[in-house]
Design a protein around this motif. Structure first.
Motif, PDB file in Angstrom:
ATOM      1  N   ARG A   1       0.837  -1.199   0.000  1.00  0.00           N
ATOM      2  CA  ARG A   1       0.000   0.000   0.000  1.00  0.00           C
ATOM      3  C   ARG A   1       0.875   1.254   0.000  1.00  0.00           C
ATOM      4  O   ARG A   1       1.896   1.319   0.677  1.00  0.00           O
ATOM      5  N   LEU A   2       0.430   2.249  -0.765  1.00  0.00           N
ATOM      6  CA  LEU A   2       1.089   3.537  -0.842  1.00  0.00           C
ATOM      7  C   LEU A   2       0.130   4.584  -0.294  1.00  0.00           C
ATOM      8  O   LEU A   2      -1.009   4.693  -0.743  1.00  0.00           O
ATOM      9  N   PHE A   3       0.586   5.357   0.689  1.00  0.00           N
ATOM     10  CA  PHE A   3      -0.228   6.408   1.295  1.00  0.00           C
ATOM     11  C   PHE A   3       0.235   7.761   0.768  1.00  0.00           C
ATOM     12  O   PHE A   3       1.437   8.054   0.759  1.00  0.00           O
ATOM     13  N   VAL A   4      -0.723   8.595   0.356  1.00  0.00           N
ATOM     14  CA  VAL A   4      -0.405   9.902  -0.240  1.00  0.00           C
ATOM     15  C   VAL A   4      -1.332  10.944   0.371  1.00  0.00           C
ATOM     16  O   VAL A   4      -2.548  10.740   0.445  1.00  0.00           O
ATOM     17  N   THR A   5      -0.763  12.091   0.778  1.00  0.00           N
ATOM     18  CA  THR A   5      -1.565  13.120   1.434  1.00  0.00           C
ATOM     19  C   THR A   5      -1.866  14.304   0.524  1.00  0.00           C
ATOM     20  O   THR A   5      -1.171  14.556  -0.453  1.00  0.00           O
ATOM     21  N   ASP A   6      -2.924  15.023   0.891  1.00  0.00           N
ATOM     22  CA  ASP A   6      -3.307  16.287   0.253  1.00  0.00           C
ATOM     23  C   ASP A   6      -3.924  17.152   1.345  1.00  0.00           C
ATOM     24  O   ASP A   6      -4.951  16.780   1.924  1.00  0.00           O
TER      25      ASP A   6
ATOM     26  N   ASP B   1     -11.323   9.708   5.026  1.00  0.00           N
ATOM     27  CA  ASP B   1     -12.066  10.936   5.315  1.00  0.00           C
ATOM     28  C   ASP B   1     -11.601  11.535   6.644  1.00  0.00           C
ATOM     29  O   ASP B   1     -12.379  11.689   7.589  1.00  0.00           O
ATOM     30  N   VAL B   2     -10.335  11.874   6.697  1.00  0.00           N
ATOM     31  CA  VAL B   2      -9.775  12.435   7.929  1.00  0.00           C
ATOM     32  C   VAL B   2      -9.586  13.948   7.838  1.00  0.00           C
ATOM     33  O   VAL B   2      -9.211  14.595   8.812  1.00  0.00           O
ATOM     34  N   GLY B   3      -9.824  14.527   6.670  1.00  0.00           N
ATOM     35  CA  GLY B   3      -9.631  15.952   6.493  1.00  0.00           C
ATOM     36  C   GLY B   3      -8.241  16.271   5.974  1.00  0.00           C
ATOM     37  O   GLY B   3      -7.540  15.396   5.464  1.00  0.00           O
TER      38      GLY B   3
ATOM     39  N   LYS C   1      -7.927  17.439   0.343  1.00  0.00           N
ATOM     40  CA  LYS C   1      -7.982  17.347   1.808  1.00  0.00           C
ATOM     41  C   LYS C   1      -8.264  15.908   2.265  1.00  0.00           C
ATOM     42  O   LYS C   1      -9.278  15.627   2.893  1.00  0.00           O
ATOM     43  N   THR C   2      -7.327  15.034   1.960  1.00  0.00           N
ATOM     44  CA  THR C   2      -7.543  13.632   2.269  1.00  0.00           C
ATOM     45  C   THR C   2      -6.205  12.908   2.302  1.00  0.00           C
ATOM     46  O   THR C   2      -5.164  13.490   1.980  1.00  0.00           O
ATOM     47  N   THR C   3      -6.258  11.639   2.697  1.00  0.00           N
ATOM     48  CA  THR C   3      -5.138  10.721   2.511  1.00  0.00           C
ATOM     49  C   THR C   3      -5.613   9.581   1.628  1.00  0.00           C
ATOM     50  O   THR C   3      -6.633   8.944   1.913  1.00  0.00           O
TER      51      THR C   3
ATOM     52  N   THR D   1      -0.227  14.486   9.947  1.00  0.00           N
ATOM     53  CA  THR D   1      -0.342  15.828  10.520  1.00  0.00           C
ATOM     54  C   THR D   1      -1.443  16.592   9.800  1.00  0.00           C
ATOM     55  O   THR D   1      -1.611  16.469   8.591  1.00  0.00           O
ATOM     56  N   GLN D   2      -2.180  17.363  10.574  1.00  0.00           N
ATOM     57  CA  GLN D   2      -3.257  18.190  10.036  1.00  0.00           C
ATOM     58  C   GLN D   2      -2.978  19.648  10.408  1.00  0.00           C
ATOM     59  O   GLN D   2      -3.115  20.037  11.567  1.00  0.00           O
ATOM     60  N   ARG D   3      -2.577  20.436   9.417  1.00  0.00           N
ATOM     61  CA  ARG D   3      -2.205  21.829   9.677  1.00  0.00           C
ATOM     62  C   ARG D   3      -3.397  22.662  10.128  1.00  0.00           C
ATOM     63  O   ARG D   3      -3.282  23.498  11.022  1.00  0.00           O
ATOM     64  N   GLU D   4      -4.554  22.448   9.514  1.00  0.00           N
ATOM     65  CA  GLU D   4      -5.706  23.298   9.816  1.00  0.00           C
ATOM     66  C   GLU D   4      -6.252  23.058  11.220  1.00  0.00           C
ATOM     67  O   GLU D   4      -6.568  23.996  11.944  1.00  0.00           O
TER      68      GLU D   4
END
Length: 361
Positions: free
Chosen positions: A250-255, A277-279, A260-262, A296-299
Motif C-alpha cells: 500500500r502507498l499512502f499519499v496526502t493532500d 475521510d480524515v480531512g 484534503k484527504t489521505t 499531521t493536520q495543519r488546519e
C-alpha cells in the motif's frame, strides 16, 4: 517582490516538509534555549520551542542525534541553521549556521554528512556532522518564467545518489552524486511542482508526488519516468507526502489543500484502495512495528494515529497551530513532529516553531 519572498510565496503555496558557493557555515557550542523543553498535558509528549522556520528532520544512523532544518526568519534574516538535538530530551547538542536557508534533510549511512536542500536558492548543501561546516554545494540552473530558481524541496538519498524535487512548472527531479555533489541527470516533465519523494523497498522504484495530482514512478537504474498515475482523475488535487506499507503493497499519499484527504493506493498499479475521510493531511508516516499510520493536520492543529488496517483513529495529539513534518525512529517507538507558526503578511511569525517528541509506548 524580492527574489527570496517570491520563492517563499511559491513554497508556502505548495505547503512546505544546493557549483560551489561561498561557505560561511560555523558550529557554535551547545547552549540552552530561553525556553527549555516542556511536557504538555500528555505525559508521553515533550515539546520544545526552538527557532523560526523549522521544516524537516533526520535522525543519525546510531539514533543519538536529531537534526532539524531551519530556514530561520524570512524577514530581514540571512541564512539558516541546522540544529543538532538530543533525541530524548530535545536539548541542543550543536548548531550549524549556514549562509543559505535549509528545508529538507537526508543523512549519509555512516552519519558523516547531512544533506540540506536550500529551496529559496535552488540548491543542495552537504554539511559535515563532525564540525558543522558546509563541505560542498550544488546550485541548480533551472529558472521559472520570472527568472527565479526552481525551489529544491524534498531530498531522497538512495544508493549514494540524491534525488531532489524541483518546484517548477514543469517540474524536474535532479539526480546528484551524493559523494561528489555533481549533477548526473535532470529528469524533466515531472508535472507541476515536485512535492514528495519516496523509495519503495517492495517495488525497487522511486515515487514522486506533484501539485498536479499525479504520482510518477521512476526507474532508479535508468533514471526515467516509467508510469504516471492520476489517482483522483480530473478532480483538483495537490499531492504532497508519501509513505509505504511494504508488507501489503500500500502507498499512502496526502493532500492538505485541495482534496484534503489521505489516499491509499496499490503501489504496483496506482489503483485507489481507499480514500480516508480524515480531512486535511500534510505529513504521513507508516509504522510497521505498531501497524499505525500517522498524519499531521495543519488546519486542525492535530497529529492523528490511525489503525493501519481499519483506519480508525486510535489517538490524536493537539499540537497547534500547524503541525508540519513527521519523523519516526528506527524502532518505531518514537515520533517527532515539527510545529510551525502561521506567517503574517510581512512573512514574519508571532513566535518560534517547535519540535515535539512523542513516545508511542
Amino acid at each position: 517582490m524580492t527574489k527570496k519572498l517570491s520563492a517563499l510565496a511559491l513554497l508556502v503555496a505548495v505547503s512546505l516538509s544546493g557549483c560551489a558557493a561561498q561557505h560561511t557555515a560555523t558550529t557554535t557550542p551547545a547552549a540552552d534555549a530561553p525556553k527549555p523543553a516542556t511536557a504538555p498535558a500528555q505525559t508521553n509528549v515533550v515539546k520544545r520551542d526552538l527557532a523560526d522556520g523549522l521544516y524537516e528532520m533526520v535522525l543519525s544512523p546510531k539514533g543519538d542525534a536529531l537534526y532539524v532544518a531551519s530556514a530561520e526568519g524570512f524577514k530581514d534574516v540571512q541564512g539558516g541553521v541546522v540544529y543538532k538535538l538530543d533525541p530524548k530530551t530535545l536539548k541542543t547538542l550543536g548548531r550549524s549556521h549556514t549562509d543559505l536557508k535549509n528545508f529538507a534533510l537526508a543523512i549519509s549511512p555512516d552519519g558523516s554528512t547531512v544533506y540540506a536542500t536550500n529551496s529559496l536558492d535552488g540548491g543542495i548543501s552537504a554539511i559535515s556532522t563532525a564540525d558543522g561546516k558546509v563541505k560542498q554545494r550544488l546550485l541548480f540552473t533551472e529558472r521559472n518564467k520570472e527568472g527565479y530558481p526552481y525551489g529544491a524541496r524534498q531530498v531522497l538519498l538512495h544508493n549514494d545518489v540524491l534525488y531532489i524535487g524541483g518546484v517548477g512548472d514543469p517540474a524536474v527531479v535532479w539526480v546528484v552524486d551524493a559523494k561528489t555533489l555533481k549533477l548526473k541527470k535532470t529528469i524533466k516533465n515531472a508535472g507541476q511542482w515536485v512535492t514528495g519523494l519516496m523509495w519503495s523497498e517492495q517495488t525497487q522504484r522511486i515515487y514522486v508526488a506533484n501539485g498536479g495530482g499525479e504520482i510518477l514512478v521512476l526507474d532508479p537504474v535508468r533514471n526515467r519516468i516509467e508510469k504516471r498515475w492520476k489517482p483522483l482523475g480530473d478532480k483538483p488535487a495537490l499531492l504532497l507526502n508519501l509513505a509505504e506499507d511494504k508488507a501489503t503493497g500500500r502507498l499512502f499519499v496526502t493532500d492538505n489543500s485541495k482534496a484534503k484527504t489521505t489516499l491509499v493506493l496499490d503501489i504496483r498499479t496506482g489503483e485507489v484502495i481507499k480514500q480516508l475521510d480524515v480531512g486535511d493531511s500534510m505529513g504521513v508516516k507508516f509504522n510497521p512495528a505498531r501497524n499505525e499510520l500517522y498524519i499531521t493536520q495543519r488546519e486542525s492543529g492535530k497529529v492523528l494515529s490511525l489503525d493501519a488496517t481499519t483506519f480508525a483513529v486510535k489517538q490524536s495529539w493537539d499540537l497547534p497551530p500547524n503541525p508540519n513534518s513527521l519523523l519516526l525512529s528506527a524502532d518505531g517507538q518514537t515520533l517527532y513532529v515539527t510545529v510551525k507558526q502561521a506567517f503574517n503578511k510581512d512573512h514574519s511569525t508571532n513566535g518560534p516553531d517547535s519540535v515535539v517528541r512523542i513516545a508511542l509506548k
